[in-house]
Design a protein around this motif. Structure first.
Motif, PDB file in Angstrom:
ATOM      1  N   LYS A 153       6.667   5.234   3.861  1.00 42.74           N
ATOM      2  CA  LYS A 153       6.090   4.974   2.551  1.00 42.74           C
ATOM      3  C   LYS A 153       4.951   3.970   2.648  1.00 42.74           C
ATOM      4  O   LYS A 153       5.079   2.925   3.299  1.00 42.74           O
ATOM      5  CB  LYS A 153       7.191   4.408   1.632  1.00 42.74           C
ATOM      6  N   GLU A 154       3.820   4.277   2.023  1.00 39.59           N
ATOM      7  CA  GLU A 154       2.669   3.373   2.006  1.00 39.59           C
ATOM      8  C   GLU A 154       2.927   2.254   1.004  1.00 39.59           C
ATOM      9  O   GLU A 154       3.310   2.507  -0.141  1.00 39.59           O
ATOM     10  CB  GLU A 154       1.406   4.151   1.636  1.00 39.59           C
ATOM     11  N   ARG A 155       2.719   1.023   1.483  1.00 42.12           N
ATOM     12  CA  ARG A 155       2.993  -0.110   0.593  1.00 42.12           C
ATOM     13  C   ARG A 155       1.860  -0.255  -0.429  1.00 42.12           C
ATOM     14  O   ARG A 155       0.683  -0.134  -0.077  1.00 42.12           O
ATOM     15  CB  ARG A 155       3.144  -1.403   1.390  1.00 42.12           C
ATOM     16  N   LYS A 156       2.220  -0.512  -1.661  1.00 37.02           N
ATOM     17  CA  LYS A 156       1.252  -0.566  -2.758  1.00 37.02           C
ATOM     18  C   LYS A 156       0.241  -1.691  -2.554  1.00 37.02           C
ATOM     19  O   LYS A 156       0.607  -2.817  -2.214  1.00 37.02           O
ATOM     20  CB  LYS A 156       1.999  -0.783  -4.085  1.00 37.02           C
ATOM     21  N   ASN A 157      -1.051  -1.347  -2.716  1.00 39.39           N
ATOM     22  CA  ASN A 157      -2.168  -2.303  -2.644  1.00 39.39           C
ATOM     23  C   ASN A 157      -2.339  -2.943  -1.274  1.00 39.39           C
ATOM     24  O   ASN A 157      -2.929  -4.011  -1.148  1.00 39.39           O
ATOM     25  CB  ASN A 157      -2.017  -3.406  -3.703  1.00 39.39           C
ATOM     26  N   ARG A 158      -1.790  -2.316  -0.224  1.00 34.53           N
ATOM     27  CA  ARG A 158      -1.960  -2.844   1.130  1.00 34.53           C
ATOM     28  C   ARG A 158      -2.162  -1.691   2.108  1.00 34.53           C
ATOM     29  O   ARG A 158      -1.632  -0.596   1.919  1.00 34.53           O
ATOM     30  CB  ARG A 158      -0.724  -3.651   1.562  1.00 34.53           C
ATOM     31  N   ASN A 159      -2.949  -1.932   3.154  1.00 34.50           N
ATOM     32  CA  ASN A 159      -3.138  -0.922   4.183  1.00 34.50           C
ATOM     33  C   ASN A 159      -1.976  -1.020   5.183  1.00 34.50           C
ATOM     34  O   ASN A 159      -2.136  -1.394   6.338  1.00 34.50           O
ATOM     35  CB  ASN A 159      -4.485  -1.142   4.889  1.00 34.50           C
ATOM     36  N   LEU A 160      -0.793  -0.693   4.699  1.00 34.51           N
ATOM     37  CA  LEU A 160       0.425  -0.882   5.485  1.00 34.51           C
ATOM     38  C   LEU A 160       1.434   0.212   5.137  1.00 34.51           C
ATOM     39  O   LEU A 160       1.653   0.511   3.967  1.00 34.51           O
ATOM     40  CB  LEU A 160       1.030  -2.254   5.183  1.00 34.51           C
ATOM     41  N   VAL A 161       2.008   0.813   6.172  1.00 35.87           N
ATOM     42  CA  VAL A 161       3.018   1.852   5.972  1.00 35.87           C
ATOM     43  C   VAL A 161       4.363   1.346   6.492  1.00 35.87           C
ATOM     44  O   VAL A 161       4.458   0.899   7.648  1.00 35.87           O
ATOM     45  CB  VAL A 161       2.635   3.161   6.700  1.00 35.87           C
ATOM     46  N   ASP A 162       5.382   1.391   5.651  1.00 33.78           N
ATOM     47  CA  ASP A 162       6.741   1.034   6.061  1.00 33.78           C
ATOM     48  C   ASP A 162       7.455   2.286   6.560  1.00 33.78           C
ATOM     49  O   ASP A 162       7.512   3.296   5.844  1.00 33.78           O
ATOM     50  CB  ASP A 162       7.508   0.436   4.879  1.00 33.78           C
ATOM     51  N   ILE A 163       7.970   2.205   7.769  1.00 35.37           N
ATOM     52  CA  ILE A 163       8.706   3.350   8.340  1.00 35.37           C
ATOM     53  C   ILE A 163      10.074   2.871   8.803  1.00 35.37           C
ATOM     54  O   ILE A 163      10.178   1.885   9.551  1.00 35.37           O
ATOM     55  CB  ILE A 163       7.943   3.964   9.542  1.00 35.37           C
ATOM     56  N   ARG A 164      11.101   3.557   8.349  1.00 36.29           N
ATOM     57  CA  ARG A 164      12.461   3.272   8.822  1.00 36.29           C
ATOM     58  C   ARG A 164      12.991   4.527   9.520  1.00 36.29           C
ATOM     59  O   ARG A 164      13.027   5.608   8.925  1.00 36.29           O
ATOM     60  CB  ARG A 164      13.366   2.882   7.660  1.00 36.29           C
ATOM     61  N   ALA A 165      13.336   4.406  10.799  1.00 34.77           N
ATOM     62  CA  ALA A 165      13.740   5.582  11.572  1.00 34.77           C
ATOM     63  C   ALA A 165      15.022   5.308  12.341  1.00 34.77           C
ATOM     64  O   ALA A 165      15.310   4.163  12.713  1.00 34.77           O
ATOM     65  CB  ALA A 165      12.628   5.977  12.550  1.00 34.77           C
ATOM     66  N   GLU A 200       0.067   3.475  14.554  1.00 36.37           N
ATOM     67  CA  GLU A 200      -1.047   2.857  13.824  1.00 36.37           C
ATOM     68  C   GLU A 200      -2.363   3.574  14.105  1.00 36.37           C
ATOM     69  O   GLU A 200      -3.196   3.752  13.225  1.00 36.37           O
ATOM     70  CB  GLU A 200      -1.146   1.369  14.192  1.00 36.37           C
ATOM     71  N   LYS A 201      -2.545   4.044  15.354  1.00 39.15           N
ATOM     72  CA  LYS A 201      -3.742   4.844  15.681  1.00 39.15           C
ATOM     73  C   LYS A 201      -3.729   6.146  14.894  1.00 39.15           C
ATOM     74  O   LYS A 201      -4.751   6.605  14.384  1.00 39.15           O
ATOM     75  CB  LYS A 201      -3.772   5.156  17.181  1.00 39.15           C
ATOM     76  N   LEU A 202      -2.565   6.769  14.811  1.00 37.51           N
ATOM     77  CA  LEU A 202      -2.440   8.046  14.095  1.00 37.51           C
ATOM     78  C   LEU A 202      -2.735   7.890  12.610  1.00 37.51           C
ATOM     79  O   LEU A 202      -3.486   8.689  12.027  1.00 37.51           O
ATOM     80  CB  LEU A 202      -1.020   8.605  14.284  1.00 37.51           C
ATOM     81  N   LEU A 203      -2.145   6.862  11.999  1.00 37.48           N
ATOM     82  CA  LEU A 203      -2.240   6.723  10.544  1.00 37.48           C
ATOM     83  C   LEU A 203      -3.469   5.930  10.100  1.00 37.48           C
ATOM     84  O   LEU A 203      -3.844   5.976   8.920  1.00 37.48           O
ATOM     85  CB  LEU A 203      -0.976   6.040  10.009  1.00 37.48           C
ATOM     86  N   GLY A 204      -4.075   5.195  11.042  1.00 31.85           N
ATOM     87  CA  GLY A 204      -5.241   4.384  10.669  1.00 31.85           C
ATOM     88  C   GLY A 204      -4.875   3.236   9.760  1.00 31.85           C
ATOM     89  O   GLY A 204      -5.681   2.805   8.927  1.00 31.85           O
ATOM     90  N   SER A 205      -3.659   2.729   9.899  1.00 35.73           N
ATOM     91  CA  SER A 205      -3.219   1.601   9.072  1.00 35.73           C
ATOM     92  C   SER A 205      -2.174   0.801   9.837  1.00 35.73           C
ATOM     93  O   SER A 205      -1.647   1.249  10.860  1.00 35.73           O
ATOM     94  CB  SER A 205      -2.632   2.109   7.748  1.00 35.73           C
ATOM     95  N   GLN A 206      -1.886  -0.384   9.341  1.00 35.01           N
ATOM     96  CA  GLN A 206      -0.821  -1.173   9.952  1.00 35.01           C
ATOM     97  C   GLN A 206       0.527  -0.515   9.664  1.00 35.01           C
ATOM     98  O   GLN A 206       0.690   0.188   8.646  1.00 35.01           O
ATOM     99  CB  GLN A 206      -0.829  -2.587   9.390  1.00 35.01           C
ATOM    100  N   VAL A 207       1.470  -0.755  10.549  1.00 34.68           N
ATOM    101  CA  VAL A 207       2.787  -0.120  10.396  1.00 34.68           C
ATOM    102  C   VAL A 207       3.883  -1.163  10.553  1.00 34.68           C
ATOM    103  O   VAL A 207       3.859  -1.967  11.493  1.00 34.68           O
ATOM    104  CB  VAL A 207       2.968   0.998  11.449  1.00 34.68           C
ATOM    105  N   ASN A 208       4.803  -1.153   9.617  1.00 35.46           N
ATOM    106  CA  ASN A 208       6.034  -1.947   9.740  1.00 35.46           C
ATOM    107  C   ASN A 208       7.145  -0.972  10.121  1.00 35.46           C
ATOM    108  O   ASN A 208       7.635  -0.221   9.290  1.00 35.46           O
ATOM    109  CB  ASN A 208       6.341  -2.629   8.405  1.00 35.46           C
ATOM    110  N   LEU A 209       7.484  -0.944  11.421  1.00 34.07           N
ATOM    111  CA  LEU A 209       8.448   0.034  11.932  1.00 34.07           C
ATOM    112  C   LEU A 209       9.802  -0.617  12.169  1.00 34.07           C
ATOM    113  O   LEU A 209       9.901  -1.596  12.906  1.00 34.07           O
ATOM    114  CB  LEU A 209       7.924   0.637  13.249  1.00 34.07           C
ATOM    115  N   GLN A 210      10.811  -0.069  11.536  1.00 39.04           N
ATOM    116  CA  GLN A 210      12.187  -0.539  11.745  1.00 39.04           C
ATOM    117  C   GLN A 210      12.997   0.570  12.394  1.00 39.04           C
ATOM    118  O   GLN A 210      13.061   1.687  11.864  1.00 39.04           O
ATOM    119  CB  GLN A 210      12.822  -0.934  10.413  1.00 39.04           C
TER     120      GLN A 210
END
Length: 296
Positions: A217-229, A262-272
């Protein structure tokens, strides 16, 4: 006149099919490792230039299945053989032709498509070995062309694309010019995590690993995607191996995964990442479907 068509890539496990496809399209879509059965799904990618559009189908390595996951992988290969204009068989054999390659040649010999044999990894062998094994494969009288290449170092890759163009007929552009793959980002993210797990894990553990994306999920108003896997494994002992001493292994998997995602999505990633146990998931139809290995 513009040409287009479909190319299926087959071969034994771990001969460089995914490396070849990634090299031809210039993007890393299929994951790569030195572990057999790295590719589990049929993956479609697209190469387009001013003259041609080539739709590649990368397939799992052909092998003798030991569970329902293995049967699914061979089904993916069979379905790919039904939808092509050109067939590429790839091998990395330089000493003598083994039973695995002989089995594949027997399987494809009567298919009514142009067939190209790729002898991969020529950077590791001398010219005499290449000439000798080419003569051995020629005796089967199955292939329209035999081309030695190094997919990893892009030696001969452009010649292969020119060869495919020669066999294609005039046709439409099936996909938009900037289209690379039909696989969604969620699938590619899961595959990147699995690739890093393959890098960090040894022995029998990698074969029992699956990746489940719980949330992306892309975090609102930030170039950051939260991923939980979730990293799925089959045994309690495997869970400990995946986590590693003081969590070092799973931290390594997460860190290297995050760089590629992050290279794939072009944004920062918070990966858990979490590790879960699902005993015998490779023989469980419900779980196979849940992890993306569903027969369509």
């Amino acid at each position: 006149m513009f040409k287009s068509g479909f190319v299926t890539i087959i071969g034994r496990p771990n001969v460089g099919k995914s490396t070849l496809m990634n090299s031809m399209i210039g993007e890393k879509i299929s994951i790569m490792s030195n572990k057999p059965q790295t590719t589990r799904n049929k993956i479609r990618t697209v190469y387009t230039d001013d003259e041609v559009q080539i739709v590649f189908l990368d397939t799992p390595g052909i092998h003798r299945p030991k569970n329902q996951l293995g049967e699914f992988m061979n089904t993916e290969v069979d379905s790919a053989l039904e939808e092509m204009d050109v067939l590429i068989m790839i091998t990395d054999e330089f000493n003598k032709i083994g039973p695995g390659d002989e089995y594949i040649i027997e399987k494809i010999k009567d298919i009514n498509s142009k067939k190209i044999l790729i002898i991969n990894k020529i950077d590791k062998f001398d010219k005499e070995a290449v000439i000798k094994i080419t003569e051995e494969f020629n005796k089967f009288n199955v292939f329209d062309d035999i081309l030695p290449i190094s997919a990893l170092n892009r030696i001969g890759v452009d010649s292969l694309i020119d060869l495919i163009k020669k066999y294609f007929k005039p046709g439409p552009m099936y996909f938009p010019q900037d289209y690379i793959t039909d696989r969604p980002e969620r699938f590619i993210v899961a595959e990147i995590i699995r690739e890093k797990a393959l890098m960090y894990l040894q022995d029998e553990v990698p074969h029992g690993i699956a990746i489940e994306i719980d949330e992306m999920k892309e975090r609102k108003n930030r170039n950051l995607v939260d991923i939980r896997a979730n990293i799925i494994c089959e045994k309690k002992s495997h869970k400990s191996i995946v986590i590693g001493h003081n969590g070092r292994k799973i931290k390594g998997i997460g860190k290297s995964s995050r760089v590629d995602i992050e290279k794939l999505l072009g944004s920062q990633v918070n990966l858990q990442l979490w590790v879960k146990i699902s005993p015998d998931w490779r023989d469980n139809n419900y779980l196979l479907n849940n992890f993306g290995y569903n027969k369509k």
